[in-house]
Design a protein around this motif. Structure first.
Motif, short mmCIF file in Angstrom:
data_model
loop_
_atom_site.label_atom_id
_atom_site.label_comp_id
_atom_site.label_asym_id
_atom_site.label_seq_id
_atom_site.Cartn_x
_atom_site.Cartn_y
_atom_site.Cartn_z
N LEU A 77 4.29 -125.58 -63.54
CA LEU A 77 5.43 -125.35 -62.87
C LEU A 77 5.83 -125.37 -61.83
O LEU A 77 6.42 -125.34 -61.04
N GLU A 78 4.73 -124.58 -61.24
CA GLU A 78 4.35 -124.15 -59.79
C GLU A 78 4.13 -125.30 -58.47
O GLU A 78 4.50 -125.86 -58.51
N ALA A 79 3.13 -125.84 -59.64
CA ALA A 79 2.94 -127.04 -59.05
C ALA A 79 4.10 -127.75 -58.81
O ALA A 79 4.20 -128.89 -57.90
N PHE A 80 4.07 -128.47 -59.61
CA PHE A 80 6.17 -129.46 -60.25
C PHE A 80 7.05 -128.85 -58.78
O PHE A 80 7.12 -130.12 -58.00
N THR A 81 7.21 -127.81 -59.08
CA THR A 81 7.81 -127.60 -58.01
C THR A 81 8.02 -127.35 -55.99
O THR A 81 8.46 -128.19 -55.74
N GLU A 82 6.52 -127.10 -56.16
CA GLU A 82 5.87 -128.04 -54.72
C GLU A 82 5.91 -129.41 -54.70
O GLU A 82 6.32 -130.09 -53.64
N ILE A 83 6.14 -130.36 -56.08
CA ILE A 83 5.84 -131.48 -55.50
C ILE A 83 7.76 -131.98 -54.97
O ILE A 83 7.89 -133.14 -54.16
N ARG A 84 7.82 -131.84 -55.94
CA ARG A 84 9.46 -132.02 -55.64
C ARG A 84 10.01 -131.37 -54.59
O ARG A 84 10.81 -131.92 -53.57
N ALA A 85 9.47 -130.11 -54.32
CA ALA A 85 10.26 -129.99 -52.60
C ALA A 85 9.38 -130.19 -51.30
O ALA A 85 10.17 -130.93 -50.59
N ARG A 86 8.16 -131.32 -51.96
CA ARG A 86 7.51 -131.82 -50.62
C ARG A 86 7.72 -133.23 -51.18
O ARG A 86 8.52 -133.51 -49.71
N LYS A 87 8.89 -133.48 -51.65
CA LYS A 87 9.51 -135.09 -51.97
C LYS A 87 11.23 -134.64 -50.84
O LYS A 87 11.29 -136.09 -50.67
N ASP A 88 11.49 -133.16 -51.27
CA ASP A 88 13.11 -133.60 -50.67
C ASP A 88 12.59 -133.79 -49.33
O ASP A 88 13.85 -134.15 -48.28
N ARG A 89 11.60 -133.18 -48.47
CA ARG A 89 11.14 -132.65 -47.04
C ARG A 89 10.58 -134.65 -46.85
O ARG A 89 10.50 -134.81 -45.22
N PHE A 90 10.29 -135.19 -47.88
CA PHE A 90 9.62 -136.95 -46.89
C PHE A 90 10.34 -137.95 -46.93
O PHE A 90 11.11 -137.69 -46.53
#
Length: 254
Positions: free
Chosen positions: A241-254
Motif C-alpha cells: 500500500l505504501e508503494a502504491f500510494t507513492e506511485i499514485r502521488a508521483r503520477k499526480d505530479r507527472f
C-alpha cells in the motif's frame, strides 16, 4: 455471444455498446455524449435497451437524458451513488448480479476515483468495464477515495482470470506508459509495450481494451507489490500500500 463495440466520445472518452445477437438486446456502459452512441446504434441497426453507469462524473453521464429520451432505455447505477446519478430505474449494490440477455452481470465495488464507483464484470464475455478505476496502464486519480480504497479495488480486479479484457473509460495509455517508464526505466517489458502502444496510437488505433495478464505484467499500479519496482522506487522495505500510494502521488505530479 456478446459483441462489444467501442464508441469514442468527447476528446478521449470511451463508451461501450454490449450487444447480444440472439436476443437483439443492447446495453451501453456510460454515456459521455448521446450523439455518437445513437450514430453507432443506427449504423448497426440496433435498438438500445439498457444504460449502465460506473460513476457520477459528468463525462460519463452527460448524455444519459438525451439517450434515454431517444431510446426509452432503462438506467442502472450504484445505489450508493443514486443521489448524484441521473434517475435510476435499477439501483444496484456491490456484489449484486443481474441478468442481461441470459448473461450474468456482476457488480464489483470500485471505490477510489470516486466513492460509490462500480464496475460491471461479465464472466461469459471475459469483460470488465472498469470506468475510471483500473485504467489501461494506470488507475484513476483519487478525487474522493483513498489510496487504500483504490489499492483494494484494483487488487480485487487483479484476481480475475488472465484473459479478462479491461474496458476502461479513457484513452490515457500513451501518457500512462510514459509515466511508467519514468519510475521503472530499466524494465524491458515496459519498453516493448511502449513501442507497441506508440505504433497503435500513431496509426489512429485504440489501446483499450487490454488483457488483464498484460496489465499485471506492466501496469505500475498493479505492480506495487513487485520487488523490482519497489527497488526502483527506493522502497524495498515498504508495504504494498505504501508503494502504491507513492506511485499514485508521483503520477499526480507527472
Amino acid at each position: 455471444m456478446l459483441e462489444i463495440v467501442t464508441v469514442k466520445a468527447l476528446n478521449d472518452n470511451y463508451d461501450y455498446l454490449v450487444h447480444d445477437a440472439d436476443t437483439g438486446r443492447t446495453a451501453v456502459v456510460d454515456v459521455a455524449d448521446a450523439a455518437p452512441v445513437l450514430e453507432t446504434l443506427g449504423a448497426r441497426g440496433w435498438s438500445l435497451d439498457e444504460i449502465w453507469l460506473t460513476h457520477h462524473h459528468w463525462d460519463h453521464t452527460d448524455g444519459v437524458a438525451e439517450l434515454r429520451a431517444a431510446t426509452g432505455a432503462t438506467v442502472t447505477g450504484a445505489h450508493a451513488d443514486a443521489h448524484r446519478l441521473p434517475a435510476l430505474d435499477r439501483a444496484v449494490a456491490t456484489s449484486e448480479t443481474f441478468d442481461f440477455a441470459g448473461h450474468e452481470i456482476r457488480i464489483l465495488p470500485a471505490d477510489g476515483h470516486t466513492v460509490g464507483h462500480i464496475a460491471f464484470y461479465i464472466p461469459s464475455a471475459g469483460a470488465l468495464f472498469s470506468g475510471d478505476s483500473l485504467m489501461v496502464m494506470g488507475c484513476g486519480r483519487l478525487f474522493e477515495g483513498t489510496p487504500a480504497q483504490m489499492w483494494e479495488t484494483i487488487s480485487r480486479f487483479a484476481d480475475l482470470p488472465d484473459e479478462t479484457l479491461i474496458y476502461s473509460g479513457h484513452e490515457y495509455t500513451g501518457t500512462n506508459i510514459r509515466f511508467a517508464l519514468s519510475i521503472d526505466p530499466d524494465n524491458a517489458a515496459l519498453h516493448d509495450r511502449a513501442k507497441s502502444v506508440e505504433a497503435t496510437l500513431a496509426q489512429g488505433g485504440q489501446t483499450v481494451p487490454a488483457p488483464l495478464a498484460l496489465e499485471r505484467h506492466t501496469n505500475p499500479f498493479l505492480r506495487a507489490s513487485d520487488t523490482g519496482l519497489k527497488r526502483a522506487l527506493g522502497m524495498e522495505q515498504s508495504s504494498d500500500l505504501e508503494a502504491f500510494t507513492e506511485i499514485r502521488a508521483r503520477k499526480d505530479r507527472f
